[in-house]
Design an enzyme around this catalytic site. Structure first.
Site, PDB file in Angstrom:
ATOM      1  CD  GLU A 189      -7.892  10.639  11.467  1.00  0.00           C
ATOM      2  OE1 GLU A 189      -8.602  11.178  10.299  1.00  0.00           O
ATOM      3  OE2 GLU A 189      -7.452   9.512  11.686  1.00  0.00           O
ATOM      4  CG  HIS A 225      -2.389  -0.758   0.846  1.00  0.00           C
ATOM      5  ND1 HIS A 225      -2.265  -2.225   0.427  1.00  0.00           N
ATOM      6  CD2 HIS A 225      -3.487  -0.544   0.476  1.00  0.00           C
ATOM      7  CE1 HIS A 225      -3.418  -2.688  -0.138  1.00  0.00           C
ATOM      8  NE2 HIS A 225      -4.105  -1.588   0.336  1.00  0.00           N
ATOM      9  CG  ASP A 280      -7.381   7.376   9.171  1.00  0.00           C
ATOM     10  OD1 ASP A 280      -7.385   7.284  10.481  1.00  0.00           O
ATOM     11  OD2 ASP A 280      -7.302   8.381   8.522  1.00  0.00           O
TER      12      ASP A 280
HETATM   13  P1  FAD Z   1       4.186  -1.890   2.069  1.00  0.00           P
HETATM   14  O1  FAD Z   1       3.616  -0.858   1.449  1.00  0.00           O
HETATM   15  O2  FAD Z   1       4.297  -3.101   1.540  1.00  0.00           O
HETATM   16  O3  FAD Z   1       5.769  -1.523   2.527  1.00  0.00           O
HETATM   17  C1  FAD Z   1       6.107  -0.354   2.839  1.00  0.00           C
HETATM   18  C2  FAD Z   1       7.647  -0.309   3.220  1.00  0.00           C
HETATM   19  O4  FAD Z   1       7.917  -0.886   4.605  1.00  0.00           O
HETATM   20  C3  FAD Z   1       8.425  -0.740   2.190  1.00  0.00           C
HETATM   21  O5  FAD Z   1       9.573  -0.161   2.127  1.00  0.00           O
HETATM   22  C4  FAD Z   1       8.757  -2.291   2.620  1.00  0.00           C
HETATM   23  O6  FAD Z   1       9.911  -2.809   2.253  1.00  0.00           O
HETATM   24  C5  FAD Z   1       8.796  -2.040   4.144  1.00  0.00           C
HETATM   25  N1  FAD Z   1       8.098  -3.357   4.911  1.00  0.00           N
HETATM   26  C6  FAD Z   1       6.930  -3.838   4.737  1.00  0.00           C
HETATM   27  N2  FAD Z   1       6.856  -4.805   5.520  1.00  0.00           N
HETATM   28  C7  FAD Z   1       7.908  -4.889   6.233  1.00  0.00           C
HETATM   29  C8  FAD Z   1       8.386  -5.655   7.473  1.00  0.00           C
HETATM   30  N3  FAD Z   1       7.791  -6.776   7.793  1.00  0.00           N
HETATM   31  N4  FAD Z   1       9.725  -5.477   7.970  1.00  0.00           N
HETATM   32  C9  FAD Z   1      10.366  -4.318   7.434  1.00  0.00           C
HETATM   33  N5  FAD Z   1       9.957  -3.487   6.498  1.00  0.00           N
HETATM   34  C10 FAD Z   1       8.938  -4.024   5.812  1.00  0.00           C
HETATM   35  N6  FAD Z   1      -0.703   4.979   7.288  1.00  0.00           N
HETATM   36  C11 FAD Z   1      -0.923   5.892   8.239  1.00  0.00           C
HETATM   37  O7  FAD Z   1      -0.197   5.842   9.075  1.00  0.00           O
HETATM   38  N7  FAD Z   1      -2.256   5.895   8.712  1.00  0.00           N
HETATM   39  C12 FAD Z   1      -3.416   5.656   7.927  1.00  0.00           C
HETATM   40  O8  FAD Z   1      -4.324   6.151   8.358  1.00  0.00           O
HETATM   41  C13 FAD Z   1      -3.132   5.265   6.596  1.00  0.00           C
HETATM   42  N8  FAD Z   1      -4.222   5.060   5.776  1.00  0.00           N
HETATM   43  C14 FAD Z   1      -3.945   4.293   4.587  1.00  0.00           C
HETATM   44  C15 FAD Z   1      -5.019   4.317   3.815  1.00  0.00           C
HETATM   45  C16 FAD Z   1      -4.702   3.830   2.416  1.00  0.00           C
HETATM   46  C17 FAD Z   1      -5.909   3.501   1.620  1.00  0.00           C
HETATM   47  C18 FAD Z   1      -3.507   3.585   2.152  1.00  0.00           C
HETATM   48  C19 FAD Z   1      -3.419   2.899   0.635  1.00  0.00           C
HETATM   49  C20 FAD Z   1      -2.562   3.871   2.703  1.00  0.00           C
HETATM   50  C21 FAD Z   1      -2.558   4.203   4.237  1.00  0.00           C
HETATM   51  N9  FAD Z   1      -1.433   4.554   5.040  1.00  0.00           N
HETATM   52  C22 FAD Z   1      -1.782   4.999   6.196  1.00  0.00           C
HETATM   53  C23 FAD Z   1      -0.194   4.383   4.565  1.00  0.00           C
HETATM   54  C24 FAD Z   1       0.427   2.866   5.042  1.00  0.00           C
HETATM   55  O9  FAD Z   1       0.694   3.140   6.605  1.00  0.00           O
HETATM   56  C25 FAD Z   1       1.681   2.813   4.368  1.00  0.00           C
HETATM   57  O10 FAD Z   1       1.396   2.851   2.901  1.00  0.00           O
HETATM   58  C26 FAD Z   1       2.416   1.655   4.795  1.00  0.00           C
HETATM   59  O11 FAD Z   1       3.766   1.399   4.193  1.00  0.00           O
HETATM   60  C27 FAD Z   1       1.505   0.309   4.015  1.00  0.00           C
HETATM   61  O12 FAD Z   1       1.870  -0.604   4.668  1.00  0.00           O
HETATM   62  P2  FAD Z   1       1.953  -2.138   3.726  1.00  0.00           P
HETATM   63  O13 FAD Z   1       1.857  -3.393   4.817  1.00  0.00           O
HETATM   64  O14 FAD Z   1       1.224  -2.311   2.726  1.00  0.00           O
HETATM   65  O15 FAD Z   1       3.493  -1.935   3.393  1.00  0.00           O
END
Ligand code: FAD
Length: 521
Positions: free
Chosen positions: A270, A93, A156
């Site tokens: 918020e 994400h 969120d």
């Molecule tokens: P990924 O996108 O898969 O990875 C993000 C980064 O973390 C990459 O660099 C990856 O290599 C690294 N990573 C992933 N897993 C690990 C692990 N286990 N150990 C070490 N590194 C790792 N964020 C907020 O804070 N608050 C919100 O309310 C919020 N709402 C969101 C709503 C939507 C619809 C979206 C799309 C995103 C939102 N986000 C929010 C953002 C979100 O927190 C970040 O995009 C986060 O990186 C997504 O997590 P993911 O698990 O998909 O990680």
């Protein structure tokens, strides 16, 4: 057409075919308990895509580990190759390719989602030991249903992984009281860039522990986190309050976040900016929480401008609490606030439904094709003293017609963030999260998406030119100079920790902070 700014591997690329063969041989020799996809198999899935939809980097292989042992084996194998990198992928994400590895290995952490799930008690506090690959949505459902417990600090949207948000910060409307998610973790299991499996905490290997929290995946892959829990309430009174004046909106938002004790303030605070029009996405209809509620603009004062503000608050309560007692607490809190009379939209929902509220947005966006379109989002933290000018120049000028998605703005307290972690926030005690969550209509061409990316850049440049105290949240930079500027006087610590925990720069290449150090002389 999505605006693919990243590089695709050409199919007839001789070099890449040789690389594929090498990686296939290496991976087959690892003896992993989990599974691996190579070549076409690796690129058929989603490892070369993310929610941003603007970059695509093809990996050589996608590994679905069975647990931390597999993760360690993969990182050690990458060490022996001259240029191989490894990206952990949570749920992809990210917006700017941060979870991708261009001709590297992607570790799909989703396969480890069930590796850990245990409630533990330590010195009178209750924690959940959970896998780094678990989705927060599953954490919520299992904790509430099985134990009546829940983490204190959320995001969120919950289809994000534990490791993914802890690598950034994890922020939502509870953070004013409890800090971001990274302030609510007591222990981590991490596989470092050296392939070492380490358990770390504030008292055990603290350097690794604090660097990994908000560390953009640079120091290690989180395979388990110990997350602080509290008892889960049954219900939530969720309320939206409309303001015509920016000053009154920020005064009330700051009042609520300064009242930190339970029952002294709401449990969630918020806010967002919206447009003074009948626009269905960014205008009056975006405010009511229930289809039976109507936003009547006749209640707005004559002085209302082209943009308006909405404070969004929530109070927790239990089924056993008399309704009159809940009403009394809410009335006492609302009495202190200066929102526009009659533009007040309350609903009562279950705690779980409240935390899953963005799921409805997701369903709607999926149905009309906007979930899978590109998302040129901008997230930043702007200090309180610069927010009025930001509001005038950005919300009231550049974005005065809306962005076809939420424009979040709400205050946070720096004292709830730990300076020992890697995340960067502004200097002032009160700073605001500003999130421009654009959902362009499907089928926008690359040029239209680029315009939105350029508009984001223009906003960031404006903040720089005006000397604002601000930081990008989910930072995305391409040059070392920009990263140095982002980390400021903490750059040396960040760089030295990288040297200690990932000396060959194998991990999280998609963040584009460090380049892989080749094994070749
Ligand atoms: P990924 O996108 O898969 O990875 C993000 C980064 O973390 C990459 O660099 C990856 O290599 C690294 N990573 C992933 N897993 C690990 C692990 N286990 N150990 C070490 N590194 C790792 N964020 C907020 O804070 N608050 C919100 O309310 C919020 N709402 C969101 C709503 C939507 C619809 C979206 C799309 C995103 C939102 N986000 C929010 C953002 C979100 O927190 C970040 O995009 C986060 O990186 C997504 O997590 P993911 O698990 O998909 O990680």
């Amino acid at each position: 057409m999505i605006a693919c700014l990243g590089r695709f591997v050409p199919e007839n690329d001789v070099e890449s075919r040789a690389e594929n063969d090498d990686v296939s041989t290496i991976c087959k020799s690892l003896g992993l308990k989990g599974s691996i996809d190579f070549g076409v198999g690796a690129t058929n899935g989603s490892a070369d895509k993310d929610f941003g939809g603007m970059y695509s980097y093809k990996p050589l292989a996608v590994i679905r580990p069975s647990g931390a042992d597999d993760v360690a084996v993969v990182i050690k194998a990458a060490h022996l190759q001259s240029n191989l990198t490894v990206a952990a992928r949570g749920n992809g994400h990210s917006i700017n390719g941060q979870a991708m590895a261009d001709r590297g290995l992607v570790i799909d952490m989703g396969s480890t989602g069930d590796s850990h799930f245990e409630i533990v008690k330590v010195k009178g506090s209750t924690y959940l030991d959970v896998s780094g690959g678990a989705l927060w949505e599953d954490v919520l459902k299992r904790c509430v249903e099985d134990f009546g417990l829940a983490p204190r600090s959320w995001t969120d949207y919950l289809r994000l992984t534990v490791g993914g948000t802890l690598s950034n910060a994890g922020v939502s409307g509870q953070a004013f009281r409890y800090g971001p998610q990274i302030s609510n973790v007591a222990q981590l299991d991490v596989v470092t860039g050296n392939g070492d499996m380490v358990t770390c905490s504030e008292s055990r290997q603290p350097e690794l522990f604090f660097n990994v929290l908000g560390g953009l995946g640079q120091f290690g892959i989180i395979t388990r986190a110990r997350v602080l829990l509290q008892s889960a309430p049954d219900k939530v009174r969720w309320i939206r309050l409309v303001y015509a004046e920016f000053d009154e909106f920020t005064r009330d938002a700051e009042l609520l976040v300064s009242l930190k004790e339970e029952r002294e303030s709401f449990d969630y605070v918020e806010g967002f900016v919206f447009v003074n029009s009948d626009d269905t996405v960014n205008g009056w209809p975006s405010v009511p929480l229930d289809p039976a509620q109507v936003f009547d603009p006749a209640h707005l004062p004559q002085t209302a401008g082209s943009v308006l503000y909405c404070l969004e608050v929530a109070l927790h309560y239990n089924n056993s609490d008399p309704r009159s007692a809940v009403d009394a607490v809410v009335d006492r809190l609302l009495e202190r606030l200066g929102f526009v009379s009659k533009l007040n939209f309350p609903v009562d929902v279950s705690y779980v439904d409240f935390l899953l509220r963005v799921k409805l947005v997701e369903e709607h966006a999926r149905a009309n094709g906007m979930w899978d379109s590109p998302h040129p989002w901008l997230n930043m933290f702007v200090s309180k003293s610069n927010l009025a000018e930001f509001n005038r120049a950005v919300f009231n000028e550049i974005l005065k017609d809306g962005i076809n998605g939420p424009m979040l703005v709400y205050p946070l307290l720096r004292s709830k963030w730990d300076d020992r972690t890697s995340v960067m926030v502004p200097e002032e005690e009160i700073f605001y999260l500003v999130a421009l969550l654009r959902f362009p209509p499907p089928h926008e061409d690359g040029a239209s998406i680029k315009k939105l990316v350029d508009q984001n850049r223009g906003i960031v440049q404006y903040c720089k030119d005006r000397g604002f105290d601000f930081k990008l949240f989910f930072p995305h930079y391409k040059s070392e100079e920009e990263w140095k500027c982002h980390f400021g006087d903490r750059w040396t610590r960040f760089r030295d920790s990288k040297k200690a925990f990932d000396p060959k720069h194998i991990l999280a290449p998609g963040q584009k902070i460090f380049s892989r150090i080749s094994n070749e002389p």
